[in-house]
Write a protein that holds these residues in place. Structure first.
Motif, short mmCIF file in Angstrom:
data_model
loop_
_atom_site.label_atom_id
_atom_site.label_comp_id
_atom_site.label_asym_id
_atom_site.label_seq_id
_atom_site.Cartn_x
_atom_site.Cartn_y
_atom_site.Cartn_z
N GLY A 179 16.07 -2.50 -2.50
CA GLY A 179 17.18 -2.20 -3.11
C GLY A 179 18.57 -2.54 -2.42
N PRO A 180 20.12 -2.99 -1.77
CA PRO A 180 20.51 -3.86 -2.00
C PRO A 180 20.45 -3.12 -0.19
CG PRO A 180 21.59 -2.30 -3.11
CD PRO A 180 20.09 -2.32 -3.63
N ASP A 181 20.32 -1.98 0.59
CA ASP A 181 20.64 -2.00 1.61
C ASP A 181 19.52 -2.97 3.07
OD1 ASP A 181 22.91 -0.85 1.76
OD2 ASP A 181 22.03 1.01 1.76
N THR A 182 18.54 -3.33 2.02
CA THR A 182 17.29 -3.28 2.57
C THR A 182 17.29 -4.44 3.95
OG1 THR A 182 15.76 -3.23 1.32
CG2 THR A 182 15.12 -5.07 2.11
N ASP A 211 14.00 5.29 -1.42
CA ASP A 211 14.19 5.78 0.29
C ASP A 211 14.13 4.71 0.94
OD1 ASP A 211 11.26 5.57 0.42
OD2 ASP A 211 10.96 7.10 -0.32
N MET A 212 14.60 5.25 2.36
CA MET A 212 14.44 4.05 3.38
C MET A 212 13.42 3.98 3.97
SD MET A 212 17.49 3.89 2.60
CE MET A 212 18.41 2.31 3.57
N LEU A 213 12.63 2.93 4.66
CA LEU A 213 11.31 2.84 5.50
C LEU A 213 12.36 2.33 6.52
CD1 LEU A 213 8.76 3.03 5.72
CD2 LEU A 213 7.99 1.19 4.91
N THR A 214 11.83 2.71 7.65
CA THR A 214 12.71 1.91 9.29
C THR A 214 11.20 1.90 9.94
OG1 THR A 214 14.39 2.85 9.56
CG2 THR A 214 13.73 1.79 11.64
N LEU A 215 11.49 0.83 10.13
CA LEU A 215 9.87 -0.44 10.96
C LEU A 215 10.56 -0.80 12.10
CD1 LEU A 215 8.67 -2.81 7.83
CD2 LEU A 215 7.85 -0.13 7.86
N GLN A 216 9.46 -0.51 13.30
CA GLN A 216 9.54 -2.10 14.44
C GLN A 216 9.07 -2.61 15.28
OE1 GLN A 216 9.15 1.55 17.24
NE2 GLN A 216 11.38 2.60 17.07
N TYR A 217 9.37 -3.66 15.54
CA TYR A 217 9.29 -5.24 14.59
C TYR A 217 9.43 -5.01 16.36
CZ TYR A 217 7.60 -5.57 10.12
OH TYR A 217 7.71 -5.29 9.33
N THR A 218 8.68 -6.05 17.88
CA THR A 218 8.19 -7.12 18.94
C THR A 218 8.44 -8.27 18.61
OG1 THR A 218 5.66 -6.93 18.88
CG2 THR A 218 6.69 -4.44 19.87
N ALA A 231 0.87 -1.15 -0.19
CA ALA A 231 0.09 0.21 -0.24
C ALA A 231 0.79 1.25 0.18
CB ALA A 231 -1.09 -0.23 1.29
N HIS A 232 1.88 1.33 0.42
CA HIS A 232 2.89 2.67 1.00
C HIS A 232 3.34 2.87 0.03
CE1 HIS A 232 6.24 4.99 2.46
NE2 HIS A 232 6.66 4.30 1.66
N LEU A 233 4.43 1.43 -0.92
CA LEU A 233 5.02 1.53 -2.04
C LEU A 233 3.71 1.90 -3.27
CD1 LEU A 233 6.86 -1.23 -2.06
CD2 LEU A 233 8.03 0.84 -2.36
N ALA A 234 2.30 1.48 -4.00
CA ALA A 234 1.75 1.53 -4.45
C ALA A 234 0.83 2.97 -4.33
CB ALA A 234 0.71 0.62 -4.20
N ALA A 235 0.86 3.99 -2.85
CA ALA A 235 0.23 5.04 -2.96
C ALA A 235 1.45 6.35 -3.93
CB ALA A 235 0.02 5.63 -1.41
N THR A 236 2.75 5.56 -3.12
CA THR A 236 3.92 6.95 -3.93
C THR A 236 3.64 6.57 -5.06
OG1 THR A 236 5.35 6.00 -1.67
CG2 THR A 236 6.53 7.07 -3.68
N GLN A 254 15.13 -4.43 17.49
CA GLN A 254 14.36 -3.73 16.57
C GLN A 254 13.98 -3.54 15.53
OE1 GLN A 254 13.91 -0.94 20.11
NE2 GLN A 254 12.72 -2.98 22.13
N ASN A 255 15.07 -2.57 15.41
CA ASN A 255 14.28 -1.65 13.78
C ASN A 255 15.01 -3.32 12.78
OD1 ASN A 255 13.60 0.32 15.30
ND2 ASN A 255 15.28 1.55 15.13
N VAL A 256 13.88 -2.55 11.73
CA VAL A 256 14.15 -3.06 10.34
C VAL A 256 14.28 -2.46 9.12
CG1 VAL A 256 13.67 -5.03 8.80
CG2 VAL A 256 13.02 -5.11 11.06
N THR A 257 15.26 -1.91 8.11
CA THR A 257 15.50 -1.19 7.06
C THR A 257 14.89 -2.03 6.13
OG1 THR A 257 16.68 0.07 8.93
CG2 THR A 257 16.68 0.61 6.13
N LEU A 258 14.08 -1.02 5.69
CA LEU A 258 13.78 -1.37 4.25
C LEU A 258 14.65 0.00 2.75
CD1 LEU A 258 10.18 -2.51 4.22
CD2 LEU A 258 12.51 -4.35 4.37
N GLU A 259 15.21 -0.63 2.06
CA GLU A 259 14.97 0.24 0.52
C GLU A 259 14.13 0.41 -0.44
OE1 GLU A 259 19.26 1.34 -2.00
OE2 GLU A 259 19.30 -0.15 -0.50
N LEU A 260 13.29 1.85 -0.26
CA LEU A 260 12.53 1.12 -1.20
C LEU A 260 12.97 1.72 -2.32
CD1 LEU A 260 9.17 2.18 0.88
CD2 LEU A 260 10.48 -0.15 1.09
N VAL A 261 12.84 1.19 -3.62
CA VAL A 261 13.22 1.90 -5.22
C VAL A 261 12.37 2.15 -5.90
CG1 VAL A 261 14.30 1.54 -6.83
CG2 VAL A 261 15.45 0.50 -4.76
#
Length: 266
Positions: A141-144, A187-194, A14-19, A234-241
């Motif tokens: 991207g590769p930094d995911t 861009d970079m998206l950081t998610l937090q998981y428990t 949803a985030h990618l489609a909206a962008t 805790q944090n997980v980074t995704l590189e969105l292309v």
């Protein structure tokens, strides 16, 4: 068969489609024939069908469970009138788009992540488009997952990520295999998981987990579970292309386009 979590959450799609959808404001001519090159839980179709209500849609994905999930969501949203009169996208269980140059737009939201030959995919996208047709796509991207990759390396887990591609390399592939004026950005998206379970479910829904090549997936999952249990991660980074391009006109050998311009008047 590629399986989905029991209750998939499509928030990444949803985030990618909206962008990507925000970039369509520049288009002057609405596309009439749109190919969705990957199912994404109805996120792309929902946005594009609102923007282009008269367009005809086709949807392709070799992952049948993804197609089924998208159609279930669509049908659940319909009222009785829509069920009688609406035309949902025709679905085909394949990643191979028809090479008949009939589409005005190919739209692929994370459609590359489960395919192992990006050049062949890009060539096929070009073959499906009319000359000057439009491609819009998203990818990882590769930094995911850099935090998770560091953890695994520290623990001796070997993970190959051949499907994570640098945006500049994707741009070169587009230019060399059917598209002019390709544009890629990230861009970079950081998610937090428990907990690790929710993280893995989300990565499976995105198709990302299935693209990872482990020397021991069981050990990789165990290490993740231990890391979240001890709050080591805790944090997980995704590189969105994001990318888009225009289909090149393919002319016969020894020919060139001739363009006429109106003469200026004073």
């Amino acid at each position: 068969m590629t399986t989905l979590p029991h209750k998939p959450d499509w928030f990444l799609h949803a985030h990618l489609a909206a962008t990507l959808d925000e970039r369509l404001c520049i288009l002057k001519q609405p596309p009439e024939q749109i190919i969705l090159a990957a199912a994404d839980g109805d996120e792309s179709y929902r946005l594009l069908s609102m923007r282009y209500p008269h367009a005809h849609f086709q949807e392709y994905d070799s992952r049948e469970t993804y197609l089924q999930a998208a159609q279930i969501i669509r049908k659940a949203k319909q009222n009785w009138w829509q069920k009688l009169h609406s035309n949902l996208p025709a679905q085909t269980v394949s990643d191979q788009l028809p090479g008949n140059q009939s589409a005005d737009m190919v739209w692929s939201n994370l459609g590359l992540i489960h395919q192992n030959d990006p050049v062949a995919v890009i060539k096929n996208w070009a073959e499906a488009l009319k000359p000057d047709g439009l491609l819009f796509f998203s990818h990882f991207g590769p930094d995911t997952l850099k935090e998770v990759m560091t953890l695994w390396r520290t623990e001796g887990i070997v993970v190959k990520t051949p499907n994570l591609i640098d945006m500049h390399d994707l741009g070169d592939m587009l230019f060399q295999h059917g598209f002019y004026d390709p544009v890629t950005d990230m861009d970079m998206l950081t998610l937090q998981y428990t907990n690790a379970e929710r993280f893995i479910d989300d990565m499976r829904t995105a198709g990302l987990w299935q693209s990872l090549q482990f020397n021991s997936e069981i050990d990789a999952v165990r290490i993740l579970a231990d890391a979240w249990q001890s709050n080591d991660i805790q944090n997980v980074t995704l590189e969105l292309v994001y990318g888009h391009g225009v289909k090149k006109q393919v002319l016969p050998d020894n020919t060139a386009p001739v363009q006429f311009y109106p003469s200026s008047t004073t």
